[in-house]
Design an enzyme around this catalytic site. Structure first.
Site, short mmCIF file in Angstrom:
data_model
loop_
_atom_site.label_atom_id
_atom_site.label_comp_id
_atom_site.label_asym_id
_atom_site.label_seq_id
_atom_site.Cartn_x
_atom_site.Cartn_y
_atom_site.Cartn_z
N ASP A 662 0.82 -1.21 0.00
CA ASP A 662 0.00 0.00 0.00
C ASP A 662 0.86 1.26 0.00
O ASP A 662 1.94 1.30 0.60
CB ASP A 662 -0.89 -0.02 1.25
CG ASP A 662 -1.84 1.16 1.30
OD1 ASP A 662 -2.72 1.24 0.44
OD2 ASP A 662 -1.68 2.00 2.20
N GLU A 715 0.99 -0.62 -5.15
CA GLU A 715 0.00 0.41 -5.38
C GLU A 715 0.79 1.71 -5.53
O GLU A 715 1.08 2.40 -4.54
CB GLU A 715 -0.99 0.51 -4.23
CG GLU A 715 -2.11 1.51 -4.52
CD GLU A 715 -2.64 2.23 -3.28
OE1 GLU A 715 -3.71 2.83 -3.38
OE2 GLU A 715 -1.98 2.18 -2.24
#
Length: 993
Positions: A662, A715
């Site tokens: 993330d 990401e």
């Protein structure tokens, strides 16, 4: 150490186990006088050998030393003669004490003036040991005869002498009693005196070497209590209930008694400095003080047991009650040759506990572990730090270890000590910053935390950063755990590495476990989720963060327990069971992993040991501007190790098949969401976070090396070069690749959704938003994500983003999904979007499953979209052209990409053998008859493989039911062409018939 002040009007504490004589009555004085009366002539005769002995011991020394030694011996003998004569004459005990004080003062004064004189030291120690003078002989006889007056003479004077071996005579008497079983006094008096005189020289010769150690012992401390030596129990606190034990005769297991003449005893009690540090929880080496330690005179046993009434050492047949030194400290000196195997019997109010001594064990971590931790290269960090049930040196218990280099002290506290860690001080292992303690008889299921003393002396209670299990939030304690799970996914693991992820079918169902079916546990989910996902044809599930997090509203993206699956749904083994069941169903498991930042909770990682530790020490770099959290200090070896090992941990311990990392962009740039002046350039003057780059490269290299078949996914929302390039391949920017396997294509997601949100009549002006992705499609290995981020916070659900009425919205979703599954890249779809849920996702109640209830009127509309998703996955997995060359330009060819006025896109996907699939999307709400498209001339006919407008999906059922044959008319630069009927708001896949 400064000796203890004497109590006014009473004697200091006697030797442990010694019966403290009361003020003698007239009868007792008379009895004592009879037993201890010695003619002055005899005393005078015995004083002469004492002088001779002193001269002999001082032989070879300086003349000054001899003179001092003789004078000291003469004065000592005179003092002792006085001490002996007084009880014979029936005088009061008070006079005896005064005489002894005079003797001690004279000896101390003499010793102070001759610090460097060996002969003087010898004489002083001799006087303290009381073994060779005539007075010692008399005292020894009297002690053997158990005369209270003689005991006082023999034991009390050395006890009051500060800076010398306070209890040498008392220890010798106790040891002699153990060795000889207290034979009748008259029969042994002469033997004892003779033996003492004979051995005096060797004893005194050893005394100077022991002097420093002996001098540390505070006056009046106890040595040991042995009820076998003294039939009458020693005077102790009224609360103590465990009786003093018997000393063994001969060999008692491993406990061997030391001959009484060999060493001068020292006080076993904890000195004032150590006591203060232990009480404050700031002792770096409690094992060097507590436990059992060889000292002059035997083995010193020390225990720190707050609230205990008594502590008894048990070794074989030996039972010795330790002296209560106050404030929870207990000590005793046993005349043993070596440290035996022993246990402690601890009496508390209302209960007696027999247990191992936590401070008798060697460290459970070795030099290699500490070296690797310091270098930041311990790839199995979770096996070294944290709480681990184990068997250590044959004893079961739990090893606690935590990294806290700035701490002044660390204690472990939990349910096993009623959340009072006073008696469980951890030791510091060198310069590693690691604190460790093995606690016997502590096992699984116990709650615990670390009580850390900060550099400023304040204390903080912290959860274990490497806890592998936690309490259910909002509770914050760590839980001791170990895994007993037996995996059944060997077949899955054996074949998952057969092909890399970017060359295999890869369609992902993203799920938030706590809200997918609210209220279900890991094991209950394991009975429903695998079947549901397998029925829809997805190859993988991606779990939003599973690691423990205190705030459910963060969806798991503000992690405090990086090594623990959230306890909201069950135990770590329950989570293993879920993963196992998914694997057995043929479904891979990806997990969101959050190494970019952590929350500021004062019981977790923030300023863990009182100073910035896991976060960067520069406040500007530590604070994350968007989320109010703290960023990790990626440049610190131990922090980087904590995260790299964590990535490997999930893949190895839980068989996770991939990590979706993330917020990578926030890690890569120093100026991420920061204004000018709020960030500092790197050493080259740039904005790249070089520490984060090195961390990501190391993490990827380590995970791929240790766990074959896994995939890491970034990401990352910027144009950073080489996110999915190998770490050893440098790109134009000069950096090696970050080493990820796949990257989310955030640009495609944003552009395509923006295009679909326009009314069809306006889409021709935004046609490039659907084609631009092919400009950079092969710069990285991409995943096309329709994730949770796109269906929350006012962004609306996927179907609600579509313009038009309900039919057009559903048709728009179907056409979009058909285009997405055909586009180069892997697919990801968030839960609830597979059946066109109209509402945004909420972690509070999850997907609107009631939309699929047959009793609901619009149920066919939602079920139709879900059926389409199933068929998309089925055809996709069976068609290598749609996934085999996702990252190779040879796998894609445009047919028409500029038909903006028609809102039409058409392209070919090819497998390595050149077998094509033709994908055509019509994003206009009108049917286009006989729409001509150029095609290769080597395909004799095409047939529909999938049509998103089919009636079973809820469409208008405009199809091409018969095979479509090419015509020799060139079109779109192709030698042949076909004419198709394009359904409204639909995507059609055709493949060779």
């Amino acid at each position: 150490m400064t000796p203890r002040p004497e109590s006014s009007g009473s004697r200091p504490k006697g030797t442990a186990g010694e019966k403290i004589p009361e003020q003698p009555t007239a009868a007792q004085q008379k009895s004592a006088a009879k037993k201890t009366a010695v003619p002055k002539q005899a005393a005078a005769k015995k004083a002469a050998p004492a002088k001779a002995t002193a001269k002999k011991a001082a032989a070879g020394k300086t003349t000054v030393g001899k003179t001092v030694a003789k004078k000291a011996a003469t004065k000592k003998a005179a003092a002792k003669n006085t001490a002996v004569e007084q009880p014979a004459a029936g005088t009061a005990t008070a006079k005896k004490a005064a005489a002894k004080k005079t003797a001690v003062k004279k000896s101390a004064a003499k010793k102070a003036t001759t610090v460097k004189a060996t002969a003087a030291k010898t004489t002083a120690v001799k006087a303290a040991a009381a073994k060779s003078t005539a007075a010692d002989t008399v005292a020894g006889k009297a002690a053997t005869a158990k005369s209270p007056a003689a005991k006082t003479t023999a034991k009390k004077a050395p006890a009051k002498k500060a800076g010398t071996t306070e209890r040498a005579a008392a220890t010798t008497t106790a040891a002699e009693a153990v060795a000889k079983k207290a034979t009748p006094a008259k029969a042994t008096a002469k033997k004892t005196a003779a033996k003492k005189t004979a051995t005096a020289t060797s004893t005194v010769a050893k005394s100077p070497a022991k002097k420093t150690t002996a001098g540390k012992a505070p006056a009046g401390e106890a040595v040991a209590k042995k009820s076998a030596v003294k039939k009458a129990p020693a005077r102790k606190a009224p609360a103590r209930k465990v009786p003093a034990g018997r000393a063994p005769t001969g060999d008692a297991g491993a406990a061997q008694v030391v001959p009484p003449e060999t060493e001068v005893a020292v006080s076993p009690a904890v000195d004032a400095v150590d006591r203060e540090r232990l009480l404050a929880g700031t002792h770096h080496a409690p094992h060097s003080v507590l436990g059992a330690h060889p000292v002059p005179g035997g083995i010193a046993f020390r225990a720190f047991r707050p609230y205990a009434l008594s502590v008894t050492v048990v070794s074989g047949e030996l039972r010795a009650e330790l002296h209560d030194d106050g404030e929870g400290f207990f000590s005793g000196l046993l005349p043993l040759r070596e440290v035996p195997a022993y246990r402690l019997v601890v009496e508390y109010e209302g209960t007696v506990l027999e247990t191992e001594d936590a401070y008798r064990f060697l460290p459970t971590l070795g030099d290699l572990d500490l070296h690797l931790i310091g270098e930041g290269r311990h790839e199995e960090l979770w096996t070294a730090l944290g709480a681990h049930p184990m068997t250590h040196e044959g004893v079961t218990g739990t090893r606690f270890a935590v990294w806290a280099p700035n701490a002044r002290g660390v204690r472990v506290t939990g349910t096993f000590n009623f959340w009072d860690g006073t008696g469980h001080i951890m030791r510091s292992l060198g310069s590693s910053g690691v604190w460790e303690l093995f606690l016997p008889d502590v096992g699984e299921g116990e709650l615990y935390k670390f009580e850390i003393t900060r550099p400023d002396g304040s204390k903080t209670l912290r959860a274990d950063p490497l806890a592998r299990r936690t309490e259910v939030p909002p509770a914050t304690s760590s839980v001791i755990t170990s895994s007993e799970y037996e995996w059944g996914d060997a077949e899955w693991l054996a074949r998952r590495a057969e092909a890399p992820a970017h060359e295999a079918p890869f369609s992902v169902y993203e799920i938030h476990l706590p809200s997918w079916r609210p209220g279900l546990t890991y094991r209950q989910l394991a009975e429903q989720l695998p079947g549901y996902v397998k029925n829809l044809g997805f190859t993988h599930v991606e779990l939003m963060p599973v690691a423990e997090h205190p705030f459910g509203g963060s969806w798991g993206y503000q992690v405090t327990g990086f090594y623990a699956p959230t306890a909201r749904l069950g135990t770590p083994d329950d989570f293993r069971y879920l993963v196992d069941k998914l694997h057995q169903a043929g479904i891979g498991v990806l997990m969101d992993w959050v190494p970019a930042h952590f929350p500021r909770d004062d019981w977790a990682l923030a300023e863990f040991d009182g100073r910035p530790l896991y976060e960067h020490e520069d406040p500007l770099r530590a604070a994350h501007p968007d989320w109010g959290t703290l960023e990790f200090d990626f440049g610190r070896n131990e922090v980087r190790n904590f995260l790299v090992a964590n990535a490997a941990y999930w893949c190895e311990e839980f068989h996770i098949d991939g990590l979706r990392v993330d917020a990578v962009a926030s890690m890569l740039y120093l100026d991420y969401s920061r204004e000018p002046g709020q960030w500092t350039p790197n050493e080259h003057g740039g904005r790249e976070n070089l520490d984060a780059v090195a961390f990501l490269q190391e993490m990827n290299a380590t995970v791929y090396r240790r766990v074959p078949g896994v995939v890491t996914i970034a990401e990352e929302s910027t144009a950073w070069d080489g996110v999915t390039r190998a770490t050893h391949h440098k790109g134009p920017s000069g950096f090696g690749g970050l080493g990820f396997g796949l990257k989310w294509n955030m640009g495609w997601m944003h552009d395509s959704l923006q295009y679909m949100s326009h009314e069809p009549v306006h889409r021709k002006y935004h046609h490039g938003e659907m084609t631009f992705s092919m400009v950079y499609a092969y710069s990285e290995n991409y995943v096309l994500p329709i994730s949770h981020d796109e269906v929350v916070h006012g962004k609306r659900s996927l179907v609600s983003k579509m313009p038009g009425d309900w039919w057009q919205q559903r048709a728009g979703v179907r056409s979009y999904l058909g285009f997405m599954w055909a586009h180069p890249g892997k697919q990801l779809l968030f839960m609830g979007q597979e059946f066109a849920q109209g509402a945004e996702w909420s972690e509070a109640h999850g997907p609107d499953w009631w939309l699929l209830d047959p009793g609901y009127g619009a149920e066919p509309d939602h079920r139709g979209v879900r059926d389409l998703v199933r068929d998309l996955n089925t055809v996709y997995r069976a068609t290598p052209a749609l996934w085999r060359l996702d990252t190779d330009p040879a796998g894609f060819e445009w047919i028409v990409g500029d038909a903006a006025d028609d809102n039409v896109l058409a392209f070919l996907r090819l497998d390595p053998e050149g077998v094509p699939v033709l994908a055509v999307s019509n994003f206009a709400p009108v049917t286009r008859q006989d729409y001509r498209l150029g095609v290769p001339d080597d395909v004799p006919a095409w047939h529909e493989a999938l049509n998103t407008d089919a009636a079973r999906y809820g469409g208008s059922d405009v199809t091409n039911p018969d095979p479509v044959k090419p015509e020799p008319q060139s079109w779109h630069g192709r030698p042949a062409s076909i004419r198709l009927t394009l359904p409204p708001l639909a995507t059609v896949w055709l493949r060779p018939a």
